[in-house]
Design an enzyme around this catalytic site. Sequence first.
Site, PDB file in Angstrom:
ATOM      1  N   LYS A 173      36.038  29.252  40.559  1.00 28.58           N
ATOM      2  CA  LYS A 173      36.156  29.748  41.936  1.00 28.58           C
ATOM      3  C   LYS A 173      34.978  30.652  42.277  1.00 28.58           C
ATOM      4  O   LYS A 173      34.679  31.583  41.541  1.00 28.58           O
ATOM      5  CB  LYS A 173      37.481  30.521  42.086  1.00 28.58           C
ATOM      6  CG  LYS A 173      38.696  29.668  41.771  1.00 28.58           C
ATOM      7  CD  LYS A 173      39.974  30.480  41.818  1.00 28.58           C
ATOM      8  CE  LYS A 173      40.053  31.455  40.684  1.00 28.58           C
ATOM      9  NZ  LYS A 173      41.372  32.157  40.634  1.00 28.58           N
ATOM     10  N   THR A 204      43.686  41.018  50.061  1.00 27.04           N
ATOM     11  CA  THR A 204      43.516  39.794  49.277  1.00 27.04           C
ATOM     12  C   THR A 204      44.239  39.884  47.936  1.00 27.04           C
ATOM     13  O   THR A 204      43.953  39.113  47.028  1.00 27.04           O
ATOM     14  CB  THR A 204      42.018  39.543  49.015  1.00 27.04           C
ATOM     15  OG1 THR A 204      41.479  40.731  48.407  1.00 27.04           O
ATOM     16  CG2 THR A 204      41.263  39.236  50.284  1.00 27.04           C
ATOM     17  N   GLY A 206      46.502  39.158  45.094  1.00 27.17           N
ATOM     18  CA  GLY A 206      47.309  37.992  44.712  1.00 27.17           C
ATOM     19  C   GLY A 206      46.703  36.655  45.083  1.00 27.17           C
ATOM     20  O   GLY A 206      47.372  35.624  44.985  1.00 27.17           O
ATOM     21  N   THR A 207      45.433  36.647  45.487  1.00 24.72           N
ATOM     22  CA  THR A 207      44.799  35.384  45.903  1.00 24.72           C
ATOM     23  C   THR A 207      44.746  34.370  44.760  1.00 24.72           C
ATOM     24  O   THR A 207      45.109  33.204  44.926  1.00 24.72           O
ATOM     25  CB  THR A 207      43.363  35.645  46.412  1.00 24.72           C
ATOM     26  OG1 THR A 207      43.426  36.665  47.399  1.00 24.72           O
ATOM     27  CG2 THR A 207      42.758  34.407  47.023  1.00 24.72           C
ATOM     28  N   GLY A 208      44.287  34.838  43.576  1.00 26.26           N
ATOM     29  CA  GLY A 208      44.163  33.929  42.428  1.00 26.26           C
ATOM     30  C   GLY A 208      45.520  33.408  41.984  1.00 26.26           C
ATOM     31  O   GLY A 208      45.668  32.219  41.655  1.00 26.26           O
ATOM     32  N   CYS A 209      46.508  34.285  41.969  1.00 28.91           N
ATOM     33  CA  CYS A 209      47.872  33.889  41.576  1.00 28.91           C
ATOM     34  C   CYS A 209      48.379  32.817  42.533  1.00 28.91           C
ATOM     35  O   CYS A 209      48.903  31.782  42.111  1.00 28.91           O
ATOM     36  CB  CYS A 209      48.818  35.080  41.644  1.00 28.91           C
ATOM     37  SG  CYS A 209      48.269  36.516  40.709  1.00 28.91           S
TER      38      CYS A 209
HETATM   39  O1  PXL Z   1      45.749  38.783  40.275  1.00 32.23           O
HETATM   40  C1  PXL Z   1      45.958  38.894  38.948  1.00 32.23           C
HETATM   41  C2  PXL Z   1      47.285  39.472  38.589  1.00 32.23           C
HETATM   42  C3  PXL Z   1      48.169  38.730  37.852  1.00 32.23           C
HETATM   43  N1  PXL Z   1      49.361  39.188  37.467  1.00 32.23           N
HETATM   44  C4  PXL Z   1      49.773  40.422  37.765  1.00 32.23           C
HETATM   45  C5  PXL Z   1      48.930  41.221  38.515  1.00 32.23           C
HETATM   46  C6  PXL Z   1      47.657  40.749  38.951  1.00 32.23           C
HETATM   47  C7  PXL Z   1      46.785  41.589  39.736  1.00 32.23           C
HETATM   48  O2  PXL Z   1      47.036  42.696  40.071  1.00 32.23           O
HETATM   49  O3  PXL Z   1      49.340  42.436  38.820  1.00 32.23           O
HETATM   50  C8  PXL Z   1      51.085  40.895  37.326  1.00 32.23           C
END
Ligand code: PXL
Length: 260
Positions: A173, A204, A206-209
């Site tokens: 990405k 933004t 949580g974008t990757g999650c």
């Molecule tokens: O964005 C990655 C991520 C994954 N998992 C948890 C997070 C974060 C970012 O803060 O808190 C639990």
Amino acid sequence: MKRLLTIAGSDSGGGAGIQADLKTFHAFGCYGMSVLTVITAQNTQGVQGVLDLPPEFVALQLESVVNDLGVDAAKTGMLSNAEIIEALSKTIEQFNIPHLVVDPVMRSKGGHPLLQDDAQQALMAKIIPLAEVITPNIPEAEALTGMAIKTKDDMREAAKVMHNLGAKNVLLKGGHREEDAVDILFDGSEFTEYFAERIRSKNTHGTGCTYSAAIAANLAMGHQLKKAISISKKFITEAIRFSFDLGKGIGPLNHFVKVD
Ligand code: PXL
């Protein structure tokens, strides 16, 4: 209804981790299930604490879910330490989980470590080879390859190096690069590029999650990987466009957006 599993950490603020994944599964009309690896005390301003769950209890959750409900696709997020990775890799392999999307989470947006330094080797050796696709961002790809990634050519080279770790596909990405936020997919023989307009938003978290959860949902629904990625890219773009101010820091995406 497709059965989607997230194997990740809890974000008490609801913006990333398990909570973002479940909201994303729901947005695509899928049934969401969760295996928690860690619990974070977290809000939009940062991570105040991390509590790792016992590895055998992480594996037990996975066994419980697979033995009864079944899984059509899964994603991994924050795995935290080598022992959790070890326990999970054995169980994922044993149950032959289909469509595994691995988001090699290492740090939060605020810079808080989400993967212990000595766990990166375990992630590379034990989890990445099980993945249908891995979804590193540039800093994660730099850590996985030891390369400095500046140009699109660097991205292509790094994707090849990561493909050699055993993932069937690598989606690198480009969102952390300043110019074009292009993502590059490498399937072992060819490259595919995904463009989206860059939306300036401070919200933004949580974008990757959300992106990796959306890819897993779309794979479960029967889309080929390239199509699953293009739908997911549209989804995160709209989710960022309609993100909102909540809390004093980096606010959440809007998981209610619709894409077709
Ligand atoms: O964005 C990655 C991520 C994954 N998992 C948890 C997070 C974060 C970012 O803060 O808190 C639990």
